[in-house]
Write an enzyme that holds these catalytic residues in place. Structure first.
Site, short mmCIF file in Angstrom:
data_model
loop_
_atom_site.label_atom_id
_atom_site.label_comp_id
_atom_site.label_asym_id
_atom_site.label_seq_id
_atom_site.Cartn_x
_atom_site.Cartn_y
_atom_site.Cartn_z
N GLU A 1 -3.74 -24.51 35.79
CA GLU A 1 -4.57 -25.49 36.50
C GLU A 1 -5.93 -25.62 35.84
O GLU A 1 -6.48 -26.72 35.75
CB GLU A 1 -4.71 -25.06 37.97
CG GLU A 1 -3.44 -25.23 38.78
CD GLU A 1 -3.00 -26.68 38.88
OE1 GLU A 1 -3.82 -27.52 39.30
OE2 GLU A 1 -1.84 -26.97 38.53
N HIS B 1 -6.77 -29.15 34.28
CA HIS B 1 -7.65 -29.91 35.15
C HIS B 1 -9.06 -29.35 35.26
O HIS B 1 -10.02 -30.10 35.33
CB HIS B 1 -7.05 -29.99 36.56
CG HIS B 1 -5.66 -30.52 36.61
ND1 HIS B 1 -5.35 -31.84 36.35
CD2 HIS B 1 -4.47 -29.90 36.89
CE1 HIS B 1 -4.04 -32.02 36.47
NE2 HIS B 1 -3.48 -30.86 36.80
N HIS C 1 -2.79 -26.60 45.88
CA HIS C 1 -1.99 -26.98 44.71
C HIS C 1 -2.90 -27.23 43.51
O HIS C 1 -2.60 -26.86 42.40
CB HIS C 1 -1.15 -28.21 45.01
CG HIS C 1 -0.08 -28.45 44.00
ND1 HIS C 1 0.96 -29.32 44.21
CD2 HIS C 1 0.13 -27.95 42.76
CE1 HIS C 1 1.75 -29.34 43.15
NE2 HIS C 1 1.26 -28.51 42.25
#
Length: 273
Positions: A132, A136, A84
């Site tokens: 992502e 992040h 994830h």
């Protein structure tokens, strides 16, 4: 003056890339910034995090987190836990100064499609990876071993191999089922020696108000060792988007048994009918 003349001689696309602050910097310096990311005050303020969270999701559980039944898809090649994300805690988003292109991670595409696919019909896998990285990865890049898109995704794949949750569970007789229920304590006992005592087993509630295993969150320190005291870190990692419920996931209740649904590629959101 020479900088202005240089810009006039270049194509518009190259000019756009080179128009970074401080035109007195060399062209080589601009490309260094673009390739390795900015290291000015804009990014340094996002490098104070101490803990990361590596999150694996179970595709059949993920599909239960969606309100719209036709949004979920599980590729035929996917039969195990998928990535994830790898999320530095404390920050929501780093900077918008480090774009990612398909060519940056093209050599990893086959592995990423197998271990980190998009499970949403409306989002391609590359768009998932790009989101992502933007949210992040640019913050994780404060650490040298993840300081480029390629290195970040390589590290995530290595962590996926290191934390082989599927094998650990299978070896302990914990397998997907439409009938068998599991408790947090028995799963925790199996995973704790490998994921650390602070890992979190997360559930979602399905349409029939049953607790369904959704994902595992593994806290890591900055040097990627297992466990990190992240209680003082603000977890802003829960994503949102079309079809997502307001509460995406929650710790599985210790006293309430939960389901570990099997994967059904044809009916991903109704694996048990």
């Amino acid at each position: 003056m020479w900088c202005s003349a240089l810009l006039l001689s270049l194509s518009p696309a190259v000019v756009l890339l080179l128009q970074l602050p401080d035109c007195a910097a060399t062209q080589e310096g601009h490309w260094e910034d673009y390739k390795y990311g900015r290291r000015d005050s804009e990014t340094k303020q996002h490098c104070s995090w101490k803990c990361l969270q590596f999150t694996l999701q179970w595709p059949a559980g993920f599909c239960q987190s969606l309100d719209k039944k036709d949004l979920c898809r599980i590729p035929q090649s996917v039969n195990s836990w998928t990535i994830h994300g790898l999320w530095p805690l404390r920050v929501f988003r780093c900077c918008n100064c480090w774009p990612i292109f398909h060519s940056d991670i093209q050599e990893l595409e086959a592995e990423l499609n197998e271990h980190w696919p998009s499970l949403l019909k409306i989002k391609s896998s590359f768009h998932f990876w790009r989101d992502e990285w933007d949210k992040h990865g640019t913050c994780a890049a404060c650490v040298e071993g993840m300081n480029s898109p390629l290195r970040y995704f390589q590290m995530c794949l290595k962590l996926r191999g290191r934390f082989d949750v599927h094998r650990l569970l299978e070896d302990a007789g914990i397998t997907p089922s439409c009938d068998r229920l599991y408790k947090v304590v028995e799963v925790h006992q199996v995973l704790a020696p490998h994921l650390g005592d602070r890992h979190e087993i997360q559930c979602v509630t399905d349409e029939q108000d049953r607790e369904v295993w959704f994902q595992v969150k593994i806290p890591l320190s900055r040097n990627l060792t297992v466990s990190c005291d992240h209680r003082t870190e603000r977890d802003t990692s829960s994503p949102s988007g079309p079809g997502r419920r307001a509460s995406l996931g929650h710790p599985c209740p210790p006293q309430v048994p939960f389901y570990y649904y099997p994967i059904d590629h044809q009916q991903p959101q109704r694996p048990c009918g």
